[in-house]
Design a protein around this motif. Sequence first.
Motif, mmCIF file in Angstrom:
data_model
loop_
_atom_site.group_PDB
_atom_site.id
_atom_site.type_symbol
_atom_site.label_atom_id
_atom_site.label_comp_id
_atom_site.label_asym_id
_atom_site.label_seq_id
_atom_site.Cartn_x
_atom_site.Cartn_y
_atom_site.Cartn_z
ATOM 1 N N VAL A 195 0.682 -1.661 -0.093
ATOM 2 C CA VAL A 195 -0.003 0.031 -0.159
ATOM 3 C C VAL A 195 0.843 1.408 0.395
ATOM 4 C CG1 VAL A 195 -2.443 -1.406 1.569
ATOM 5 C CG2 VAL A 195 -0.424 -0.113 2.498
ATOM 6 N N GLY A 196 2.179 0.699 0.055
ATOM 7 C CA GLY A 196 3.099 3.117 -0.174
ATOM 8 C C GLY A 196 4.567 2.237 0.824
ATOM 9 N N THR A 197 5.514 3.352 0.570
ATOM 10 C CA THR A 197 6.463 3.207 1.780
ATOM 11 C C THR A 197 5.556 4.108 2.535
ATOM 12 O OG1 THR A 197 7.752 3.238 -0.320
ATOM 13 C CG2 THR A 197 8.341 3.793 1.813
ATOM 14 N N GLY A 198 6.219 3.193 3.880
ATOM 15 C CA GLY A 198 5.819 3.767 5.399
ATOM 16 C C GLY A 198 4.240 4.313 5.351
ATOM 17 N N VAL A 199 3.938 3.101 4.737
ATOM 18 C CA VAL A 199 1.755 2.639 5.342
ATOM 19 C C VAL A 199 2.044 1.511 5.642
ATOM 20 C CG1 VAL A 199 -0.315 3.235 5.112
ATOM 21 C CG2 VAL A 199 1.743 4.853 3.796
ATOM 22 N N ALA A 200 0.932 1.052 5.980
ATOM 23 C CA ALA A 200 0.219 -1.047 6.647
ATOM 24 C C ALA A 200 -0.798 -0.531 6.141
ATOM 25 C CB ALA A 200 0.715 -0.814 7.417
ATOM 26 N N CYS A 201 -1.609 -1.827 6.290
ATOM 27 C CA CYS A 201 -2.786 -2.058 5.645
ATOM 28 C C CYS A 201 -3.002 -3.190 6.795
ATOM 29 C CB CYS A 201 -3.218 -2.435 5.288
ATOM 30 S SG CYS A 201 -4.939 -3.391 4.366
ATOM 31 N N TRP A 202 -3.403 -2.810 8.471
ATOM 32 C CA TRP A 202 -3.181 -3.654 9.180
ATOM 33 C C TRP A 202 -5.206 -4.015 9.672
ATOM 34 C CZ3 TRP A 202 -7.292 -2.605 12.888
ATOM 35 C CH2 TRP A 202 -7.897 -0.846 13.344
ATOM 36 N N ARG A 243 -17.196 -6.112 -2.142
ATOM 37 C CA ARG A 243 -16.553 -4.418 -1.687
ATOM 38 C C ARG A 243 -15.351 -4.506 -0.376
ATOM 39 N NH1 ARG A 243 -21.902 -1.094 -2.117
ATOM 40 N NH2 ARG A 243 -21.937 -1.627 -4.327
ATOM 41 N N TYR A 244 -13.894 -3.777 -0.467
ATOM 42 C CA TYR A 244 -12.581 -4.375 0.477
ATOM 43 C C TYR A 244 -13.222 -2.945 1.234
ATOM 44 C CZ TYR A 244 -12.287 -7.934 -2.989
ATOM 45 O OH TYR A 244 -11.774 -9.474 -3.308
ATOM 46 N N ARG A 245 -12.333 -3.027 2.116
ATOM 47 C CA ARG A 245 -12.447 -1.996 3.020
ATOM 48 C C ARG A 245 -10.971 -1.931 3.898
ATOM 49 N NH1 ARG A 245 -17.064 0.600 6.677
ATOM 50 N NH2 ARG A 245 -16.575 2.043 4.806
ATOM 51 N N LEU A 246 -9.812 -1.150 3.460
ATOM 52 C CA LEU A 246 -8.523 -1.288 3.877
ATOM 53 C C LEU A 246 -8.579 -0.732 5.433
ATOM 54 C CD1 LEU A 246 -6.774 -1.367 0.605
ATOM 55 C CD2 LEU A 246 -7.983 -3.658 2.029
ATOM 56 N N TYR A 247 -8.073 -0.518 5.773
ATOM 57 C CA TYR A 247 -7.566 0.364 6.497
ATOM 58 C C TYR A 247 -6.009 0.358 6.924
ATOM 59 C CZ TYR A 247 -12.217 -1.215 8.716
ATOM 60 O OH TYR A 247 -14.423 -0.377 9.095
ATOM 61 N N LEU A 248 -5.816 1.125 6.750
ATOM 62 C CA LEU A 248 -3.407 1.798 6.384
ATOM 63 C C LEU A 248 -3.395 2.539 7.655
ATOM 64 C CD1 LEU A 248 -3.668 2.427 2.674
ATOM 65 C CD2 LEU A 248 -4.071 0.908 3.878
ATOM 66 N N GLU A 249 -2.388 2.986 8.119
ATOM 67 C CA GLU A 249 -2.027 3.427 9.194
ATOM 68 C C GLU A 249 -0.363 3.959 8.537
ATOM 69 O OE1 GLU A 249 -2.212 3.906 13.481
ATOM 70 O OE2 GLU A 249 -1.556 2.412 13.516
ATOM 71 N N LYS A 250 0.242 4.947 8.566
ATOM 72 C CA LYS A 250 1.520 5.495 8.644
ATOM 73 C C LYS A 250 2.037 4.957 9.573
ATOM 74 C CE LYS A 250 1.429 9.626 6.219
ATOM 75 N NZ LYS A 250 1.949 11.075 5.878
ATOM 76 N N THR A 251 3.547 4.652 8.739
ATOM 77 C CA THR A 251 4.613 3.498 10.145
ATOM 78 C C THR A 251 5.653 4.251 10.256
ATOM 79 O OG1 THR A 251 5.086 2.230 8.266
ATOM 80 C CG2 THR A 251 3.462 1.592 9.095
ATOM 81 N N ALA A 252 5.714 5.398 8.879
ATOM 82 C CA ALA A 252 7.394 6.154 9.768
ATOM 83 C C ALA A 252 6.286 7.671 9.299
ATOM 84 C CB ALA A 252 8.262 5.683 8.010
#
Length: 155
Positions: A116-123, A146-155
């Motif tokens: 999902v990208g650098t410095g981001v996690a799909c938790w 239908r999907y729901r992704l919960y993302l959070e910055k890790t850095a």
Amino acid sequence: MIERLPATQGLRQLLATLTGRPVGLRTVPLNAQGQPVPPPYTILYPLDRADDTHTIADNQTAAVLDYQATFVSGPQPGVANSRGGDEQATWMADRGWKVVQRPADGSPGYAHPIDVGTGVACWKREAREAGGTDNAEDAIIASVIRYRLYLEKTA
């Protein structure tokens, strides 16, 4: 703020890997010559986005992204009078459910990683079946998840 494009590209790639078929973004996927590919394929639609964590200290380090994947069946190329069918659409959707599959050994996380990208996690990931469509004139039947992704910055 978390960018949506890397997550969209990651989900698109994961669906292509799981189904073994091309995935178009908001449109029928195209081949190397720019022509529409014959079904089966998947069309991925980005839907809602929420960035508010509903906390006083919200610093926009989280996002919730919604997507719709339409798994399209259809006539087999070169086979006269063939039609898309429920079996083909269901086969594709069954592979699409693997987006939220947990590891068989019970370990945390998901069986199939998503970039999902650098410095981001799909938790967290969620999926729900949203029905399907048919078009008798085109001999196409589709299943929708239908999907729901919960993302959070890790850095």
